[in-house]
Scaffold this active site. Structure first.
Site, PDB file in Angstrom:
ATOM      1  N   ARG A 113       0.833  -1.208   0.000  1.00 24.17           N
ATOM      2  CA  ARG A 113       0.000   0.000   0.000  1.00 24.17           C
ATOM      3  C   ARG A 113       0.866   1.254   0.000  1.00 24.17           C
ATOM      4  O   ARG A 113       0.389   2.341  -0.341  1.00 24.17           O
ATOM      5  CB  ARG A 113      -0.931   0.017   1.221  1.00 24.17           C
ATOM      6  CG  ARG A 113      -1.998  -1.059   1.223  1.00 24.17           C
ATOM      7  CD  ARG A 113      -3.032  -0.867   0.141  1.00 24.17           C
ATOM      8  NE  ARG A 113      -3.757   0.386   0.245  1.00 24.17           N
ATOM      9  CZ  ARG A 113      -4.839   0.581   1.003  1.00 24.17           C
ATOM     10  NH1 ARG A 113      -5.346  -0.414   1.676  1.00 24.17           N
ATOM     11  NH2 ARG A 113      -5.438   1.753   1.050  1.00 24.17           N
ATOM     12  N   ARG A 115       3.303   3.529  -1.629  1.00 24.55           N
ATOM     13  CA  ARG A 115       3.598   3.646  -3.054  1.00 24.55           C
ATOM     14  C   ARG A 115       4.813   4.494  -3.392  1.00 24.55           C
ATOM     15  O   ARG A 115       5.773   3.971  -3.939  1.00 24.55           O
ATOM     16  CB  ARG A 115       2.334   4.158  -3.778  1.00 24.55           C
ATOM     17  CG  ARG A 115       1.156   3.214  -3.598  1.00 24.55           C
ATOM     18  CD  ARG A 115      -0.174   3.931  -3.584  1.00 24.55           C
ATOM     19  NE  ARG A 115      -0.308   4.813  -2.433  1.00 24.55           N
ATOM     20  CZ  ARG A 115      -1.265   5.721  -2.279  1.00 24.55           C
ATOM     21  NH1 ARG A 115      -2.149   5.881  -3.214  1.00 24.55           N
ATOM     22  NH2 ARG A 115      -1.309   6.482  -1.192  1.00 24.55           N
ATOM     23  N   SER A 124       5.916 -15.092  -6.592  1.00 25.90           N
ATOM     24  CA  SER A 124       4.651 -15.333  -7.277  1.00 25.90           C
ATOM     25  C   SER A 124       4.098 -16.688  -6.875  1.00 25.90           C
ATOM     26  O   SER A 124       4.664 -17.724  -7.232  1.00 25.90           O
ATOM     27  CB  SER A 124       4.861 -15.298  -8.793  1.00 25.90           C
ATOM     28  OG  SER A 124       3.691 -15.777  -9.418  1.00 25.90           O
ATOM     29  N   ARG A 189      -3.499 -21.779  -4.931  1.00 32.30           N
ATOM     30  CA  ARG A 189      -3.127 -20.817  -3.873  1.00 32.30           C
ATOM     31  C   ARG A 189      -4.352 -20.205  -3.214  1.00 32.30           C
ATOM     32  O   ARG A 189      -4.292 -19.704  -2.100  1.00 32.30           O
ATOM     33  CB  ARG A 189      -2.215 -19.729  -4.425  1.00 32.30           C
ATOM     34  CG  ARG A 189      -2.896 -18.783  -5.381  1.00 32.30           C
ATOM     35  CD  ARG A 189      -1.970 -17.680  -5.832  1.00 32.30           C
ATOM     36  NE  ARG A 189      -2.474 -17.058  -7.042  1.00 32.30           N
ATOM     37  CZ  ARG A 189      -2.023 -15.920  -7.534  1.00 32.30           C
ATOM     38  NH1 ARG A 189      -1.030 -15.287  -6.937  1.00 32.30           N
ATOM     39  NH2 ARG A 189      -2.522 -15.426  -8.643  1.00 32.30           N
ATOM     40  N   ARG A 207      13.315   8.790   2.654  1.00 35.05           N
ATOM     41  CA  ARG A 207      12.100   9.549   2.997  1.00 35.05           C
ATOM     42  C   ARG A 207      10.941   8.561   3.256  1.00 35.05           C
ATOM     43  O   ARG A 207      10.200   8.683   4.223  1.00 35.05           O
ATOM     44  CB  ARG A 207      11.749  10.487   1.840  1.00 35.05           C
ATOM     45  CG  ARG A 207      10.684  11.469   2.198  1.00 35.05           C
ATOM     46  CD  ARG A 207      10.349  12.358   1.025  1.00 35.05           C
ATOM     47  NE  ARG A 207       9.852  13.649   1.459  1.00 35.05           N
ATOM     48  CZ  ARG A 207       9.499  14.612   0.631  1.00 35.05           C
ATOM     49  NH1 ARG A 207       9.623  14.448  -0.672  1.00 35.05           N
ATOM     50  NH2 ARG A 207       9.031  15.751   1.095  1.00 35.05           N
ATOM     51  N   HIS A 211       8.809   7.477   6.873  1.00 38.37           N
ATOM     52  CA  HIS A 211       7.345   7.499   6.976  1.00 38.37           C
ATOM     53  C   HIS A 211       6.796   6.104   7.305  1.00 38.37           C
ATOM     54  O   HIS A 211       5.938   5.947   8.180  1.00 38.37           O
ATOM     55  CB  HIS A 211       6.780   8.019   5.647  1.00 38.37           C
ATOM     56  CG  HIS A 211       5.319   7.795   5.464  1.00 38.37           C
ATOM     57  ND1 HIS A 211       4.389   8.268   6.361  1.00 38.37           N
ATOM     58  CD2 HIS A 211       4.623   7.138   4.499  1.00 38.37           C
ATOM     59  CE1 HIS A 211       3.173   7.911   5.944  1.00 38.37           C
ATOM     60  NE2 HIS A 211       3.292   7.221   4.831  1.00 38.37           N
ATOM     61  N   ARG A 216       4.139   1.995  10.426  1.00 39.88           N
ATOM     62  CA  ARG A 216       3.970   0.548  10.578  1.00 39.88           C
ATOM     63  C   ARG A 216       4.504  -0.020  11.884  1.00 39.88           C
ATOM     64  O   ARG A 216       4.415  -1.232  12.111  1.00 39.88           O
ATOM     65  CB  ARG A 216       4.594  -0.157   9.376  1.00 39.88           C
ATOM     66  CG  ARG A 216       3.892   0.167   8.076  1.00 39.88           C
ATOM     67  CD  ARG A 216       2.398  -0.073   8.169  1.00 39.88           C
ATOM     68  NE  ARG A 216       1.737   0.057   6.863  1.00 39.88           N
ATOM     69  CZ  ARG A 216       0.470  -0.251   6.648  1.00 39.88           C
ATOM     70  NH1 ARG A 216      -0.285  -0.704   7.633  1.00 39.88           N
ATOM     71  NH2 ARG A 216      -0.070  -0.077   5.460  1.00 39.88           N
TER      72      ARG A 216
HETATM   73  C1  LIG Z   1      -2.568   1.464  11.543  1.00 38.17           C
HETATM   74  C2  LIG Z   1      -3.042   1.394  10.119  1.00 38.17           C
HETATM   75  C3  LIG Z   1      -4.327   0.955   9.825  1.00 38.17           C
HETATM   76  C4  LIG Z   1      -4.775   0.904   8.500  1.00 38.17           C
HETATM   77  N1  LIG Z   1      -6.055   0.464   8.228  1.00 38.17           N
HETATM   78  C5  LIG Z   1      -6.502   0.439   6.951  1.00 38.17           C
HETATM   79  C6  LIG Z   1      -7.837   0.003   6.599  1.00 38.17           C
HETATM   80  O1  LIG Z   1      -8.598  -0.350   7.466  1.00 38.17           O
HETATM   81  N2  LIG Z   1      -8.201  -0.039   5.302  1.00 38.17           N
HETATM   82  C7  LIG Z   1      -7.362   0.370   4.299  1.00 38.17           C
HETATM   83  O2  LIG Z   1      -7.735   0.354   3.132  1.00 38.17           O
HETATM   84  N3  LIG Z   1      -6.101   0.778   4.585  1.00 38.17           N
HETATM   85  C8  LIG Z   1      -5.666   0.822   5.865  1.00 38.17           C
HETATM   86  N4  LIG Z   1      -4.388   1.227   6.126  1.00 38.17           N
HETATM   87  C9  LIG Z   1      -3.527   1.614   5.004  1.00 38.17           C
HETATM   88  C10 LIG Z   1      -3.488   3.150   4.846  1.00 38.17           C
HETATM   89  O3  LIG Z   1      -4.770   3.678   4.588  1.00 38.17           O
HETATM   90  C11 LIG Z   1      -2.544   3.550   3.695  1.00 38.17           C
HETATM   91  O4  LIG Z   1      -3.044   3.111   2.465  1.00 38.17           O
HETATM   92  C12 LIG Z   1      -1.172   2.981   3.850  1.00 38.17           C
HETATM   93  O5  LIG Z   1      -0.746   3.100   5.185  1.00 38.17           O
HETATM   94  C13 LIG Z   1      -0.221   3.725   2.920  1.00 38.17           C
HETATM   95  O6  LIG Z   1       0.188   4.935   3.542  1.00 38.17           O
HETATM   96  P1  LIG Z   1       0.004   6.375   2.932  1.00 38.17           P
HETATM   97  O7  LIG Z   1      -1.426   6.669   2.659  1.00 38.17           O
HETATM   98  O8  LIG Z   1       0.726   7.309   3.829  1.00 38.17           O
HETATM   99  O9  LIG Z   1       0.637   6.301   1.493  1.00 38.17           O
HETATM  100  P2  LIG Z   1       2.091   6.065   0.936  1.00 38.17           P
HETATM  101  O10 LIG Z   1       1.883   5.359  -0.338  1.00 38.17           O
HETATM  102  O11 LIG Z   1       3.004   5.449   1.955  1.00 38.17           O
HETATM  103  O12 LIG Z   1       2.544   7.528   0.587  1.00 38.17           O
HETATM  104  C14 LIG Z   1       3.339   8.359   1.437  1.00 38.17           C
HETATM  105  C15 LIG Z   1       2.737   9.752   1.439  1.00 38.17           C
HETATM  106  O13 LIG Z   1       2.790  10.301   0.143  1.00 38.17           O
HETATM  107  C16 LIG Z   1       1.606  11.099  -0.066  1.00 38.17           C
HETATM  108  N5  LIG Z   1       0.820  10.496  -1.139  1.00 38.17           N
HETATM  109  C17 LIG Z   1       0.936   9.234  -1.612  1.00 38.17           C
HETATM  110  N6  LIG Z   1       0.083   9.020  -2.616  1.00 38.17           N
HETATM  111  C18 LIG Z   1      -0.601  10.159  -2.769  1.00 38.17           C
HETATM  112  C19 LIG Z   1      -1.666  10.543  -3.634  1.00 38.17           C
HETATM  113  N7  LIG Z   1      -2.168   9.720  -4.537  1.00 38.17           N
HETATM  114  N8  LIG Z   1      -2.146  11.788  -3.523  1.00 38.17           N
HETATM  115  C20 LIG Z   1      -1.654  12.656  -2.610  1.00 38.17           C
HETATM  116  N9  LIG Z   1      -0.651  12.356  -1.740  1.00 38.17           N
HETATM  117  C21 LIG Z   1      -0.143  11.114  -1.831  1.00 38.17           C
HETATM  118  C22 LIG Z   1       0.834  11.102   1.238  1.00 38.17           C
HETATM  119  O14 LIG Z   1       1.257  12.228   2.006  1.00 38.17           O
HETATM  120  C23 LIG Z   1       1.290   9.816   1.878  1.00 38.17           C
HETATM  121  O15 LIG Z   1       1.171   9.787   3.274  1.00 38.17           O
HETATM  122  C24 LIG Z   1      -3.917   1.291   7.438  1.00 38.17           C
HETATM  123  C25 LIG Z   1      -2.620   1.726   7.750  1.00 38.17           C
HETATM  124  C26 LIG Z   1      -2.177   1.789   9.058  1.00 38.17           C
HETATM  125  C27 LIG Z   1      -0.747   2.260   9.339  1.00 38.17           C
END
Ligand SMILES: Cc1cc2nc3c(=O)[nH]c(=O)nc-3n(C[C@H](O)[C@H](O)[C@H](O)COP(=O)(O)OP(=O)(O)OC[C@H]3O[C@@H](n4cnc5c(N)ncnc54)[C@H](O)[C@@H]3O)c2cc1C
Length: 261
Positions: A113, A115, A124, A189, A207, A211, A216
């Site tokens: 998640r 990115r 795989s 699988r 960076r 984060h 995590r």
């Molecule tokens: C404790 C916990 C519980 C969670 N529970 C759930 C859940 O119940 N369901 C679920 O679906 N997910 C869940 N997640 C996943 C969460 O929603 C995020 O998708 C995941 O943690 C990726 O982190 P991020 O959003 O910071 O994105 P990253 O991909 O790590 O990106 C880093 C940062 O870059 C910026 N960024 C990235 N992409 C974009 C974009 N497209 N537009 C604008 N800014 C951007 C943001 O500032 C982001 O924080 C959970 C995560 C955690 C840590």
């Protein structure tokens, strides 16, 4: 069922070509900066971050840019200021590559998640057949005999079923085309648990590492991913203490002094 433990191997880190860096710095009058740097095996990531930052303001020496009258010469102080001022883009130049071994599909699904700043190559299970089911149990589960008895029986049954399907589909018979093996392996699988241990190569820049380590290892994060990112955090603090030394660690949660740089 084969009991396993999630493991993290740091397999690649940045390496500076100091000769090329020196050639550039001669062009712009910044050679003295390079002379002051430590160049040990583990210094390259931090040196690269400072180099990228100094390029921005031509801050090798006072006066090279008439707007710059003072420069920070202390490496630790310079990097601390990068974190403090949230100049995180310069941290994107240094990437580290990990093998995340024996992590479950639960963990891998959560890891992908994240990115920006990452690269992923995941085992795989469409191609790689499960002939056993490697599985991690947290300590609290291992201490529950009834849970372990029932869980182990269930996993053993799933493992037997994987073998039965392979035999039933004749996957090891001579002449079965590879596309047929792939088709059936992918079906098989679906009948393995989400907790099956697998692996991936995961690359992230500093960076992103800062984060993801914070997100995590948070107490609200899932227990396996907390374990994996705790290991990644320990490795990174040893690799680049000036860029990972601002975290306070409480009950496995890594909270940085400077958030979201
Ligand atoms: C404790 C916990 C519980 C969670 N529970 C759930 C859940 O119940 N369901 C679920 O679906 N997910 C869940 N997640 C996943 C969460 O929603 C995020 O998708 C995941 O943690 C990726 O982190 P991020 O959003 O910071 O994105 P990253 O991909 O790590 O990106 C880093 C940062 O870059 C910026 N960024 C990235 N992409 C974009 C974009 N497209 N537009 C604008 N800014 C951007 C943001 O500032 C982001 O924080 C959970 C995560 C955690 C840590």
């Amino acid at each position: 069922m084969r009991p396993v433990q999630p493991e993290v191997f740091l397999v690649a880190r940045p390496a500076i070509d100091y000769g090329q860096m020196a050639a550039y710095l001669r062009e712009v009058g910044g050679e003295n900066w390079l002379e002051r740097l430590d160049r040990g095996d583990l210094d390259d990531a931090q040196n690269l971050a400072e180099f990228a930052g100094k390029v921005c303001y031509r801050a090798w020496e006072p006066g090279l840019n008439p707007n710059v009258r003072r420069v920070r010469n202390d490496h630790a102080e310079y990097l601390a200021n990068i974190l403090k001022s949230a100049h995180g883009s310069v941290l994107e130049h240094a990437s580290f590559t990990f093998v995340l071994h024996n992590i479950s599909r639960v963990a891998s699904h959560e890891i992908v998640r994240h990115r920006p700043g990452t690269a992923v190559s995941q085992e795989s299970l469409r191609f790689v057949r499960l002939d056993d089911i490697p599985f991690w149990f947290p300590d609290w589960a291992r201490q529950d005999p009834e849970l372990m008895k029932r869980a182990t029986a269930l996993l053993d049954q799933m493992e037997d079923f994987q073998r039965w399907m392979a035999d039933h589909f004749g996957l090891d018979e001579a002449g079965v085309p590879f596309h047929e093996k792939k088709h059936k392996t992918s079906f098989m699988r679906r009948l393995a648990p989400d907790g099956v241990a697998t692996g991936m190569v995961w690359t992230a820049n500093i960076r992103t590492l800062r984060h993801t380590i914070e997100a995590r290892t948070d107490p609200g994060a899932e227990e396996e991913i907390r374990l994996v990112f705790g290991k990644i955090a320990e490795l990174m603090r040893a690799e680049a203490p000036l860029l990972f030394g601002d975290y306070e660690v409480t009950d496995g949660a890594w909270v940085p002094q400077w958030r979201k740089v």
